[in-house]
Enzyme design. Structure first.
Site, PDB file in Angstrom:
ATOM      1  N   ARG A 104       0.839  -1.190   0.000  1.00  0.00           N
ATOM      2  CA  ARG A 104       0.000   0.000   0.000  1.00  0.00           C
ATOM      3  C   ARG A 104       0.878   1.245   0.000  1.00  0.00           C
ATOM      4  O   ARG A 104       1.690   1.432   0.892  1.00  0.00           O
ATOM      5  CB  ARG A 104      -0.931   0.001   1.212  1.00  0.00           C
ATOM      6  CG  ARG A 104      -1.943   1.121   1.205  1.00  0.00           C
ATOM      7  CD  ARG A 104      -3.053   0.904   2.210  1.00  0.00           C
ATOM      8  NE  ARG A 104      -2.569   0.801   3.576  1.00  0.00           N
ATOM      9  CZ  ARG A 104      -3.364   0.644   4.630  1.00  0.00           C
ATOM     10  NH1 ARG A 104      -4.655   0.518   4.456  1.00  0.00           N
ATOM     11  NH2 ARG A 104      -2.862   0.571   5.838  1.00  0.00           N
ATOM     12  N   THR A 108      -0.865   7.600  -1.033  1.00  0.00           N
ATOM     13  CA  THR A 108      -2.177   7.499  -1.686  1.00  0.00           C
ATOM     14  C   THR A 108      -3.065   6.431  -1.074  1.00  0.00           C
ATOM     15  O   THR A 108      -4.276   6.407  -1.320  1.00  0.00           O
ATOM     16  CB  THR A 108      -1.999   7.177  -3.177  1.00  0.00           C
ATOM     17  OG1 THR A 108      -1.439   5.861  -3.315  1.00  0.00           O
ATOM     18  CG2 THR A 108      -1.078   8.190  -3.848  1.00  0.00           C
ATOM     19  N   ASP A 200      -1.160  -3.839  12.757  1.00  0.00           N
ATOM     20  CA  ASP A 200      -0.645  -4.327  11.480  1.00  0.00           C
ATOM     21  C   ASP A 200      -0.458  -5.840  11.556  1.00  0.00           C
ATOM     22  O   ASP A 200       0.417  -6.333  12.272  1.00  0.00           O
ATOM     23  CB  ASP A 200       0.688  -3.642  11.156  1.00  0.00           C
ATOM     24  CG  ASP A 200       1.184  -3.962   9.753  1.00  0.00           C
ATOM     25  OD1 ASP A 200       1.443  -5.153   9.472  1.00  0.00           O
ATOM     26  OD2 ASP A 200       1.318  -3.032   8.945  1.00  0.00           O
ATOM     27  N   ASP A 203       3.117  -7.173  10.600  1.00  0.00           N
ATOM     28  CA  ASP A 203       4.127  -6.929  11.630  1.00  0.00           C
ATOM     29  C   ASP A 203       3.945  -7.862  12.805  1.00  0.00           C
ATOM     30  O   ASP A 203       4.913  -8.376  13.373  1.00  0.00           O
ATOM     31  CB  ASP A 203       4.047  -5.473  12.108  1.00  0.00           C
ATOM     32  CG  ASP A 203       4.648  -4.497  11.102  1.00  0.00           C
ATOM     33  OD1 ASP A 203       5.353  -4.956  10.192  1.00  0.00           O
ATOM     34  OD2 ASP A 203       4.377  -3.294  11.230  1.00  0.00           O
TER      35      ASP A 203
END
Length: 209
Positions: A104, A108, A200, A203
């Protein structure tokens, strides 16, 4: 079939609570994602076709039902989707596995493809597309684009947690999408993370930051 199916089995919800907990370490998190993926796969595969067969038991003949040989593929969106593959293939060892690498863009929030390796006969297979977090929906929508470009038609998406914004984006891009999730959370924050979510997933699976 409903476009979004929230799997509320007690074991699924119980394990999801521990996955959300910030105190859960890498080892436990990884094991829980594996277990939760297996439990969810029971529901995702509920409509697999069966055929009749006869089995000779030690005391007679039994009329049984077995899978009719439907071809399946599990496609993981890298990297976090890798954590969901083993639980599914433990249930369905014959399933082939594909990988779609997306990241990602931090500015944006749009997905960018960097890798795509799929089984050669992907157009002949029913597909379970896996990614722990359905956040903005961009990655899943793009992954479905890539699969359909290669002839795939029957695609089910399986995620641990989904955001309303991500669901809406996927269904707008792919009205035929079917999404299985353990929870639909409140919203996305300004950084595109699901709230309350679990942080996340990549992670927490791999011990990175």
């Amino acid at each position: 079939m409903e476009a979004v199916r929230v799997l509320d089995h007690p074991l699924i919800q119980h394990k999801l609570a521990y996955i959300r907990d910030e105190r859960t370490g890498v080892k436990e998190f990884r094991e829980l994602v594996d277990e939760l993926s297996m439990l969810m796969a029971y529901e995702v595969t509920r409509d697999l076709p069966l055929e009749d067969t006869t089995v000779k038991t030690p005391v007679g003949l039994a009329q049984c039902r077995v899978l009719s040989g439907k071809k399946l593929a599990v496609v993981a969106i890298l990297r976090a989707g890798l954590g969901m593959v083993t639980g599914i293939t433990r249930l369905i060892p014959s399933a082939k596995v594909g990988h779609i690498g997306l990241y990602r863009d931090p500015d944006t929030l749009q997905p960018v493809k960097y890798y795509c390796k799929l089984p050669g006969d992907i157009s002949e297979r029913d597909i379970i597309l896996v990614d722990p977090m359905l956040a903005t929906g961009g990655s899943v929508a793009l992954a479905m684009d890539l699969l359909k470009e290669r002839g795939a038609r029957n695609i089910k998406t399986m995620c641990l947690i989904a955001a309303p914004e991500g669901i809406a984006r996927v269904l707008k891009a792919h009205p035929d999408a079917v999404i299985y999730t353990a929870a639909v959370d409140e919203r996305l924050n300004d950084h595109g993370y699901i709230v309350p979510g679990l942080g996340d997933a990549g992670d927490r699976l791999f011990g990175t930051k």
